[in-house]
Scaffold this motif. Structure first.
Motif, PDB file in Angstrom:
ATOM      1  N   ILE A  23       0.838  -1.206   0.000  1.00  0.00           N
ATOM      2  CA  ILE A  23       0.000   0.000   0.000  1.00  0.00           C
ATOM      3  C   ILE A  23       0.876   1.260   0.000  1.00  0.00           C
ATOM      4  O   ILE A  23       0.610   2.228  -0.737  1.00  0.00           O
ATOM      5  CB  ILE A  23      -0.942  -0.007   1.221  1.00  0.00           C
ATOM      6  N   VAL A  24       1.941   1.246   0.817  1.00  0.00           N
ATOM      7  CA  VAL A  24       2.852   2.397   0.879  1.00  0.00           C
ATOM      8  C   VAL A  24       3.511   2.631  -0.481  1.00  0.00           C
ATOM      9  O   VAL A  24       3.626   3.779  -0.946  1.00  0.00           O
ATOM     10  CB  VAL A  24       3.918   2.181   1.979  1.00  0.00           C
ATOM     11  N   LEU A  25       3.931   1.534  -1.123  1.00  0.00           N
ATOM     12  CA  LEU A  25       4.549   1.666  -2.444  1.00  0.00           C
ATOM     13  C   LEU A  25       3.572   2.274  -3.441  1.00  0.00           C
ATOM     14  O   LEU A  25       3.966   3.112  -4.281  1.00  0.00           O
ATOM     15  CB  LEU A  25       5.024   0.297  -2.947  1.00  0.00           C
ATOM     16  N   LEU A  26       2.288   1.904  -3.366  1.00  0.00           N
ATOM     17  CA  LEU A  26       1.297   2.455  -4.283  1.00  0.00           C
ATOM     18  C   LEU A  26       1.068   3.943  -3.987  1.00  0.00           C
ATOM     19  O   LEU A  26       0.932   4.760  -4.912  1.00  0.00           O
ATOM     20  CB  LEU A  26      -0.014   1.668  -4.171  1.00  0.00           C
ATOM     21  N   ILE A  27       1.066   4.289  -2.699  1.00  0.00           N
ATOM     22  CA  ILE A  27       0.883   5.701  -2.329  1.00  0.00           C
ATOM     23  C   ILE A  27       2.067   6.539  -2.822  1.00  0.00           C
ATOM     24  O   ILE A  27       1.890   7.647  -3.368  1.00  0.00           O
ATOM     25  CB  ILE A  27       0.714   5.840  -0.796  1.00  0.00           C
ATOM     26  N   LEU A  28       3.292   5.996  -2.643  1.00  0.00           N
ATOM     27  CA  LEU A  28       4.476   6.723  -3.102  1.00  0.00           C
ATOM     28  C   LEU A  28       4.470   6.879  -4.620  1.00  0.00           C
ATOM     29  O   LEU A  28       4.918   7.902  -5.160  1.00  0.00           O
ATOM     30  CB  LEU A  28       5.752   5.982  -2.666  1.00  0.00           C
ATOM     31  N   HIS A  29       3.949   5.821  -5.314  1.00  0.00           N
ATOM     32  CA  HIS A  29       3.827   5.917  -6.762  1.00  0.00           C
ATOM     33  C   HIS A  29       2.937   7.091  -7.143  1.00  0.00           C
ATOM     34  O   HIS A  29       3.283   7.904  -8.029  1.00  0.00           O
ATOM     35  CB  HIS A  29       3.254   4.602  -7.316  1.00  0.00           C
ATOM     36  N   CYS A  30       1.790   7.189  -6.506  1.00  0.00           N
ATOM     37  CA  CYS A  30       0.854   8.275  -6.826  1.00  0.00           C
ATOM     38  C   CYS A  30       1.451   9.639  -6.438  1.00  0.00           C
ATOM     39  O   CYS A  30       1.288  10.634  -7.175  1.00  0.00           O
ATOM     40  CB  CYS A  30      -0.470   8.052  -6.090  1.00  0.00           C
ATOM     41  N   TYR A  31       2.153   9.672  -5.311  1.00  0.00           N
ATOM     42  CA  TYR A  31       2.735  10.934  -4.840  1.00  0.00           C
ATOM     43  C   TYR A  31       3.782  11.451  -5.824  1.00  0.00           C
ATOM     44  O   TYR A  31       3.844  12.643  -6.120  1.00  0.00           O
ATOM     45  CB  TYR A  31       3.354  10.714  -3.456  1.00  0.00           C
ATOM     46  N   TYR A  32       4.576  10.476  -6.379  1.00  0.00           N
ATOM     47  CA  TYR A  32       5.651  10.880  -7.282  1.00  0.00           C
ATOM     48  C   TYR A  32       5.091  11.349  -8.626  1.00  0.00           C
ATOM     49  O   TYR A  32       5.469  12.424  -9.130  1.00  0.00           O
ATOM     50  CB  TYR A  32       6.618   9.713  -7.481  1.00  0.00           C
ATOM     51  N   TYR A  33       4.201  10.571  -9.226  1.00  0.00           N
ATOM     52  CA  TYR A  33       3.738  10.882 -10.569  1.00  0.00           C
ATOM     53  C   TYR A  33       2.602  11.910 -10.589  1.00  0.00           C
ATOM     54  O   TYR A  33       2.292  12.437 -11.652  1.00  0.00           O
ATOM     55  CB  TYR A  33       3.284   9.598 -11.286  1.00  0.00           C
ATOM     56  N   LEU A  34       1.996  12.179  -9.423  1.00  0.00           N
ATOM     57  CA  LEU A  34       0.927  13.182  -9.353  1.00  0.00           C
ATOM     58  C   LEU A  34       1.343  14.316  -8.410  1.00  0.00           C
ATOM     59  O   LEU A  34       0.529  14.883  -7.690  1.00  0.00           O
ATOM     60  CB  LEU A  34      -0.383  12.515  -8.856  1.00  0.00           C
ATOM     61  N   TYR A  35       2.636  14.628  -8.423  1.00  0.00           N
ATOM     62  CA  TYR A  35       3.183  15.611  -7.481  1.00  0.00           C
ATOM     63  C   TYR A  35       2.494  16.972  -7.616  1.00  0.00           C
ATOM     64  O   TYR A  35       2.203  17.643  -6.631  1.00  0.00           O
ATOM     65  CB  TYR A  35       4.695  15.751  -7.713  1.00  0.00           C
ATOM     66  N   THR A  36       2.189  17.360  -8.870  1.00  0.00           N
ATOM     67  CA  THR A  36       1.562  18.663  -9.115  1.00  0.00           C
ATOM     68  C   THR A  36       0.197  18.737  -8.432  1.00  0.00           C
ATOM     69  O   THR A  36      -0.160  19.756  -7.818  1.00  0.00           O
ATOM     70  CB  THR A  36       1.391  18.905 -10.619  1.00  0.00           C
TER      71      THR A  36
END
Length: 661
Positions: A23-36
């Motif tokens: 779950i953390v890895l998925l959240i970090l994925h979203c945080y990185y690619y949806l940073y804006t």
């Protein structure tokens, strides 16, 4: 080593940690690619930025789907150890559907990033799609552990469990009856055979009306017995004449050249006198001593009075039998049996007591039988005398018809049907509307034949009885001893209860337990229960499911149960049979029990029957001939009495034997 509570708890914590990592890895994925978008939502902090910078150095974001795939791997690992409460409603299809739908949404969300929406809207849609796909995969993966892989069978009537291996070999010998079959075994249709290789040990074929015992078994008995390279001689009791008789006649025609000596096919029936032979049931050649006369008298009287079978030993029953025995034996001794026929015995029985007793006193061998009646008559105890004789006279009066007299007074054939010099196929026809009358006479024929044929050094013989209980015929002796003399007995009946009604419980149990082969169509009650027990039990798989609040468990076992339960026997279809066969020391049968469908090629049978020749006309018989024969017999009896009385009057030594009242 069994798992302890601590180990289970530790494993659960590890799985929870693994799922949390995914779950953390998925959240970090979203945080990185949806940073804006996160920046617009003011969800960015200096700490998360530093953390993201450090993770970036690991190469986690070297390509777009790498972090999502890694999250998916950790999710899969967490699902491998999941244990859920089993549910009988969950299926593999349902779980896979959720997983595939989740994967499709999970990876298909990538295309949302190409929409021309505001960055925050795209981000929200992308996060929602990933969360939905992730949840669907968790749900589907969890369901995998709850599916019951060993499902309870849908075999409501336990059909598959109650199948067992049966004989598939064709085993033949000079006596065998072989029938092709189809049987179920573990869900498959298998071709096999019923091999009755030892019919000399007796065969019972039973089944309720319409079960197919005649069409599927008895007709094949007739055709195969007469179709052997060395054919049988045969006695065929045809309850519904001419059904079996027509088959027997045509197959005898087809195979008569195979007999080593001249053979013939004879018919006995009392309805169509132009198609019947005439046979003397009291043939003096086969009646060698007083016991033969006694058995004949007992057979005919018990056949006419069924209730007498349960009263044997009673004074009045035995008196009637003894009196008829004396009549028969007198005729056998008079002029060497010239007038020893059943019609002559019936007419002699109607002669007045004075003349009758006077004449019969001339034969010293029946003095012991005659003595009780003479004493009662001389003492003028007429009520007792009438009680002793009248029951026999009343019963036998049913046979005093011109038609019966015509058939019974001839001498077209010998009752020695398995004589090596002249083997015979004899077909006896009954009429269901006249069972009591015809059955008694046919019982007498059969009884006399059984005494004659059950001897050594004779042609093998088949005794085929369709609806045997309609005869008064004790088959115990021929079944128990006929094997040594090549006599095969085929007994057709509807069920054991029918035999008990006609012969009594003890006699029925003896014959049923004595035969080595039993073939049964649909029967119920005690017949089905006894047959089920005779076939025995087999190991059957048992699966049970236990469902409680926290868990569901399945247990499997093997248990001995009846191979063919009584309920299954009572619901057999027409042409479907169960039973047991006997083998021989030379030809062993591994699988003696069977539950199968006998295969009949009705197209071939119908073509064969269409070409059958009818039973031939033996002689043209007119009513005048029948009446003339009837009156001749009456006159001959009167002449016997008159001539003997006259001889006694002319001889002073015999004159004292004349009774005058």
């Amino acid at each position: 080593m069994s798992e302890t509570g601590e180990n289970e708890q530790a494993l659960r914590k590890i799985l929870d940690m693994t799922r949390l990592i995914s779950i953390v890895l998925l959240i970090l994925h979203c945080y990185y690619y949806l940073y804006t978008a996160f920046q617009s939502w003011q969800l960015i902090t200096a700490f998360t930025d530093r953390l993201l910078a450090n993770i970036l150095k690991t190469g986690l974001y070297s390509f777009f789907h790498k972090s999502k795939l890694l999250a998916l791997c950790f999710l899969a690992i967490s699902l491998f150890g999941t244990k859920g409460k089993k549910s009988e409603t969950l299926t593999m299809r349902k779980a896979l559907l959720h997983i595939f739908a989740g994967l499709l949404i999970y990876f298909g969300s990538y295309f949302l990033l190409f929409l021309k929406w505001e960055s925050t809207s795209i981000a929200a849609a992308y996060i929602l799609a990933n969360a939905t796909g992730f949840i669907l995969m968790i749900t589907g993966g969890t369901w995998f552990s709850r599916i019951i892989k060993e499902r309870l069978t849908d075999d409501i009537f336990n059909e598959e469990n109650e199948t067992f291996p049966q004989e598939v070999r064709l085993i033949e010998n000079e006596f065998s009856i072989n029938l092709p079959t189809l049987f179920n075994y573990k869900g498959k249709k298998v071709k096999g055979y019923i091999n009755v290789i030892s019919p000399q040990r007796g065969v019972i074929v039973q089944g309720s009306a319409g079960s197919g015992k005649t069409a599927f078994f008895l007709r094949h008995v007739v055709t195969q017995c007469l179709g052997k390279s060395s054919p049988f001689s045969a006695l065929v009791y045809d309850f519904k004449f001419p059904d079996l008789s027509l088959i027997a006649f045509n197959h005898w025609l087809k195979n008569k050249h195979k007999y080593q000596r001249k053979s013939d096919c004879y018919f006995i029936n009392f309805d169509d006198l132009s198609r019947t032979h005439r046979g003397n049931v009291f043939d003096p050649k086969g009646m060698t001593d007083l016991t033969d006369a006694s058995e004949s008298a007992r057979t005919i009287l018990l056949g006419l009075n069924k209730e007498w079978s349960r009263k044997q030993g009673d004074f009045f029953v035995e008196s009637g039998i003894n009196f008829v025995t004396a009549i028969i034996w007198f005729l056998r001794k008079y002029q060497d049996g010239k007038y020893c026929t059943l019609p002559h015995a019936l007419e002699l029985l109607q002669v007045g007591y004075d003349e009758l007793f006077s004449v019969m006193r001339l034969e010293p061998t029946i003095s012991a039988l005659l003595s009780p009646f003479l004493k009662a008559y001389e003492a003028d105890v007429m009520e007792q005398l009438e009680g002793q004789i009248a029951s026999a006279k009343i019963a036998l009066a049913r046979l005093t018809s011109p038609q019966l007299y015509y058939v019974l007074s001839g001498d077209d054939f010998s009752l020695d049907i398995n004589n090596p010099e002249h083997p015979v196929v004899l077909c006896m026809g009954n009429n269901p509307q006249k069972i009591m009358t015809y059955g008694a006479v046919l019982s007498l024929y059969a009884n006399r034949i059984l005494k004659i044929i059950n001897q050594k050094n004779k042609v093998k013989c088949a005794l085929i009885f369709d609806e045997w209980p309609t005869l008064n015929l004790d088959l115990n002796t021929v079944v128990s001893t006929g094997r040594q003399n090549g006599v095969s007995t085929f007994i057709g009946l509807q069920e054991v209860a029918q035999v008990r009604k006609e012969y009594g419980k003890e006699s029925a149990d003896v014959i049923v337990n004595m035969v080595g082969n039993i073939i049964s169509g649909q029967v119920s009650g005690d017949s089905a229960k006894q047959l089920s027990e005779r076939i025995g039990k087999i190991n059957q798989d048992r699966t049970s499911m236990s469902i409680n609040r926290t868990d569901t468990s399945l247990s499997k076992s093997k248990q001995l149960e009846y191979a063919v339960p009584a309920s299954k026997i009572s619901s057999l279809s027409s042409g479907e049979f169960v039973g047991m066969v006997a083998d021989t020391p030379q030809q062993k049968i591994e699988y003696k029990a069977f539950h199968c469908e006998i295969v009949n090629d009705f197209d071939v049978i119908n073509q064969e029957e269409a070409a059958y020749k009818p039973i031939p006309v033996i002689r043209q018989v007119t009513q005048a001939m029948i009446d003339e024969n009837f009156m001749r017999i009456k006159q001959e009896v009167q002449d016997i009495v008159a001539s003997e009385i006259e001889r006694m009057l002319a001889d002073p030594e015999l004159e004292g034997l004349i009774i005058k009242k």
